[in-house]
Design an enzyme around this catalytic site. Structure first.
Site, mmCIF file in Angstrom:
data_model
loop_
_atom_site.group_PDB
_atom_site.id
_atom_site.type_symbol
_atom_site.label_atom_id
_atom_site.label_comp_id
_atom_site.label_asym_id
_atom_site.label_seq_id
_atom_site.Cartn_x
_atom_site.Cartn_y
_atom_site.Cartn_z
ATOM 1 N N LYS A 1 -0.283 5.584 4.382
ATOM 2 C CA LYS A 1 -0.062 4.180 4.761
ATOM 3 C C LYS A 1 0.555 4.145 6.157
ATOM 4 C CE LYS A 1 1.467 0.076 2.256
ATOM 5 N NZ LYS A 1 2.358 -0.386 1.185
HETATM 6 C C1 E4P Z 1 2.058 -3.752 0.119
HETATM 7 O O1 E4P Z 1 1.548 -2.667 0.305
HETATM 8 C C2 E4P Z 1 3.482 -3.996 0.129
HETATM 9 O O2 E4P Z 1 4.085 -2.869 -0.459
HETATM 10 C C3 E4P Z 1 3.924 -5.183 -0.691
HETATM 11 O O3 E4P Z 1 2.816 -5.792 -1.321
HETATM 12 C C4 E4P Z 1 4.786 -6.144 0.049
HETATM 13 O O4 E4P Z 1 5.145 -7.203 -0.798
HETATM 14 P P1 E4P Z 1 6.370 -8.189 -0.489
HETATM 15 O O5 E4P Z 1 5.997 -9.050 0.652
HETATM 16 O O6 E4P Z 1 6.537 -8.981 -1.755
HETATM 17 O O7 E4P Z 1 7.552 -7.306 -0.176
#
Ligand code: E4P
Length: 218
Positions: A83
């Site tokens: 990522k």
């Molecule tokens: C995605 O990869 C993120 O880990 C996550 O969905 C972020 O979500 P949030 O905006 O609720 O922290």
């Protein structure tokens, strides 16, 4: 449509994967921090539970540092998906990793043009953050729809749209209508998706009537 589970909690991941409905797992530095676990051993354990892609995020902000970290993370298990943040450095790292055949998830995407760049860089997944856009009065699901349209215009772009920052069942519905290839959702939202009061009411009535027959099937 694929469902990924967005958490660093092993118990939740195990429980969600047991449903057979989960195709992968996503984590981020905040989720790892709230797990209280060592990052590498956490990712290793998740990869043993989920045979699908497990997104593990780099911490470096420069391309060279990201590539070094990607090497460490990729060595943990074959299903680790690297990522990377949607920055110039992140996309340079993405291009190099995708040229080397390594799966990538470009995260923190907030515009269709950013998503176009991620696809050009060969990302396996791009993660537009639906909830965080809604938080500032924009439409996260409209962004998903725009990205899907753009990618559909150019079949050579193979990147999958991974709707992230899903905050409730309505977001799941919206991104499914918008054509997201994948959505990553917190475990509690997966549980909410099963629920409908008429299902509970209908089942209770069937059970009550069945008792009256005095029969048993097995
Ligand atoms: C995605 O990869 C993120 O880990 C996550 O969905 C972020 O979500 P949030 O905006 O609720 O922290």
């Amino acid at each position: 449509m694929k469902f990924f589970i967005d958490t660093g909690d092993i118990k939740e991941i195990r429980e969600a994967c047991e449903t057979g409905l989960v195709d992968g797992v996503t984590t981020n530095p905040s989720l790892v921090a709230s797990s209280g676990r060592d990052f590498k051993s956490l990712i290793k354990e998740i990869c043993e539970i989920s045979s699908g892609p497990v997104s593990a995020e780099v911490l470096a902000t420069d391309t060279e540092g990201m590539l070094k970290e990607a090497k460490v993370l990729s060595a943990i298990a074959p299903n680790v998906c690297i990522k990377l943040p949607l920055t110039v450095d992140g996309l340079k790292a993405c291009k190099k990793l995708s040229d080397d055949g390594i799966a990538t998830n470009v995260t923190l995407c907030f515009s269709a043009l950013q998503a176009l760049l991620a696809a050009k860089a060969g990302a396996t997944y791009v993660s537009p953050f639906v909830g965080r856009l809604d938080d500032i009065g924009e439409s996260g699901s409209a962004l998903i729809s725009d990205i899907v349209t753009i990618y559909d215009n150019y079949p050579n772009l193979k990147t999958q749209v991974l709707a992230a920052s899903i905050r409730g069942p309505k977001h799941m519905l919206d991104v499914a209508f918008a054509g997201a290839h994948v959505a990553t959702l917190p475990p509690k939202i997966l549980k909410q998706m099963y629920q409908h009061p008429l299902t509970d009411k209908g089942l209770a009535a069937f059970m009550e009537d069945w008792k009256k027959t005095g029969q048993s099937l097995v």
